[in-house]
Design an enzyme around this catalytic site. Structure first.
Site, PDB file in Angstrom:
ATOM      1  N   GLY A 141      -7.787   5.153  -5.283  1.00 35.78           N
ATOM      2  CA  GLY A 141      -9.024   4.463  -4.928  1.00 35.78           C
ATOM      3  C   GLY A 141      -8.884   2.953  -4.900  1.00 35.78           C
TER       4      GLY A 141
ATOM      5  CG  LEU B 162      -9.443   3.435  -0.497  1.00 35.83           C
ATOM      6  CD1 LEU B 162      -9.912   4.281   0.678  1.00 35.83           C
ATOM      7  CD2 LEU B 162      -8.199   4.055  -1.122  1.00 35.83           C
ATOM      8  CG  HIS B 163      -4.947  -2.141  -0.652  1.00 35.93           C
ATOM      9  ND1 HIS B 163      -3.921  -1.659   0.131  1.00 35.93           N
ATOM     10  CD2 HIS B 163      -4.586  -1.904  -1.940  1.00 35.93           C
ATOM     11  CE1 HIS B 163      -2.969  -1.178  -0.654  1.00 35.93           C
ATOM     12  NE2 HIS B 163      -3.349  -1.295  -1.920  1.00 35.93           N
TER      13      HIS B 163
ATOM     14  CG  HIS C 284      -4.955   2.656  -0.132  1.00 39.60           C
ATOM     15  ND1 HIS C 284      -5.452   1.585  -0.851  1.00 39.60           N
ATOM     16  CD2 HIS C 284      -4.161   3.341  -0.990  1.00 39.60           C
ATOM     17  CE1 HIS C 284      -4.987   1.623  -2.087  1.00 39.60           C
ATOM     18  NE2 HIS C 284      -4.189   2.676  -2.195  1.00 39.60           N
TER      19      HIS C 284
ATOM     20  CD  GLN D  52      -0.240   7.357 -11.424  1.00 42.75           C
ATOM     21  OE1 GLN D  52      -0.478   8.442 -10.900  1.00 42.75           O
ATOM     22  NE2 GLN D  52       0.160   6.314 -10.713  1.00 42.75           N
TER      23      GLN D  52
ATOM     24  CG  ASP E 113       3.706   1.879  -5.381  1.00 38.16           C
ATOM     25  OD1 ASP E 113       3.719   1.242  -6.434  1.00 38.16           O
ATOM     26  OD2 ASP E 113       2.716   1.907  -4.610  1.00 38.16           O
TER      27      ASP E 113
ATOM     28  CD  GLN F 156       3.779   6.363  -6.283  1.00 35.65           C
ATOM     29  OE1 GLN F 156       3.281   6.284  -7.393  1.00 35.65           O
ATOM     30  NE2 GLN F 156       3.113   6.089  -5.186  1.00 35.65           N
TER      31      GLN F 156
ATOM     32  NE  ARG G 176      -2.048  -1.849 -12.205  1.00 39.39           N
ATOM     33  CZ  ARG G 176      -1.513  -0.713 -11.782  1.00 39.39           C
ATOM     34  NH1 ARG G 176      -0.995  -0.638 -10.575  1.00 39.39           N
ATOM     35  NH2 ARG G 176      -1.500   0.365 -12.559  1.00 39.39           N
TER      36      ARG G 176
END
Ligand code: PAF
Length: 293
Positions: A25, A27-28, A31, A55, A143, A146, A180
């Protein structure tokens, strides 16, 4: 657009090719570009919004993670999502649910600095992929580790899904988009130094510097002069995320940097092309991000 809360409701009808864009969520544009990419390649796109507690290695990071469901739903609708899945913690984590081993790609860098982080990521993504059985699933290259963990996990578990990467999207001054970023406050300007340092190394790589020692030292120095202290700067191979001595095939130059109270990660991707190195620095917005609107 349907908004649903259970995996059963989010599953596509038999025989329909569905793509999944998993998110936490807030979102930017990163996304939204994954949703657009999914929409162009797959008939039905499901976006999931779930702030995955397992996580987060720091309780304070989880508590301060930005959330605004109404805003996210409006953005999903305008980006063309067909379904938005907003599950509860109980829906995602029924008991018993065995944790998923994130494998060797999780060992260094983020894995070394954030104990348990990749086990949480591998477990939640495995749960989404097995419960929804999408044919395609989209993850951003910002990421990078990830992405590597999820690719190797899907392969290890024989999941019938194609893991598709999306470009790192950057704000106008180069800062990699992250939900963030809205928590940076007065540190926002200083944070742009992370990408400036990586881009200085990108210039050096394109001019012939291939050694990990040379590239890492340059990033560290460029950060130092900007008042930033990275937790690590590592040149790693893009598949297994193991440190390499020099750029060969595809490598990522990755870093994590605390800026005030916010810990940010970023990377560039370096590949050999012909006799030189080409660098994927991501894509820069030409207007302020929707993060701040
Ligand atoms: O990248 C993220 O937002 C999260 O790690 C993911 C992939 C949605 C899993 O919670």
């Amino acid at each position: 657009m349907r908004v649903v809360h259970t995996f059963a409701d989010a599953r596509a009808a038999e025989g329909v090719d569905q793509a999944l864009v998993p998110t936490m969520g807030y979102l930017h544009e990163g996304h939204l570009s994954l949703i657009h990419q999914a929409k162009a390649e797959t008939p039905v796109v499901c976006v999931s919004i779930f702030v995955n507690p397992t996580q987060f290695d720091e309780a304070s990071d989880l508590a301060s993670y930005p959330q605004d469901l109404e805003r996210d739903l409006a953005l999903c609708e305008s980006a063309g999502a067909d379904t938005v899945l907003v599950p509860s913690v109980d829906e995602v984590y029924p008991t018993p649910l065995d944790p998923i081993d994130p494998g060797p790609a999780a060992e260094g860098m983020e894995g070394a600095h954030r104990p348990g982080h990749f086990e949480g990521v591998a477990t939640v993504v495995h749960r989404f992929l097995t419960a929804l059985e999408p044919h395609h699933a989209y993850f951003g290259r910002k990421d990078a580790q990830q992405l590597a963990v999820i690719r190797t996990m899907a392969h290890e578990h024989d999941l019938d899904v194609e893991i598709i990467p999306g470009s790192t999207e950057r704000e106008e001054d180069g800062l990699a988009l992250s939900s963030r970023n809205v928590r940076l406050g007065d540190d926002r300007v200083r944070a742009a130094g992370i990408s400036e340092a990586l881009f200085a190394a990108a210039d050096a790589a394109e001019a012939g510097e291939r050694s990990a020692a040379g590239l890492q030292a340059m990033v560290e120095l460029e950060m130092q002069v900007r008042g930033l202290q990275p937790e690590y700067v590592t040149l790693a191979d893009a598949v297994w995320m193991k440190p390499v001595g020099e750029v060969h095939r595809e490598a990522v130059l990755a870093t994590a940097v605390p800026v005030g109270d916010v810990r940010l990660i970023d990377n560039i991707v370096l590949s050999i092309e012909g006799s030189g190195v080409v660098v994927d620095r991501g894509i820069r917005l030409d207007a302020p991000s929707i993060l701040y609107s």
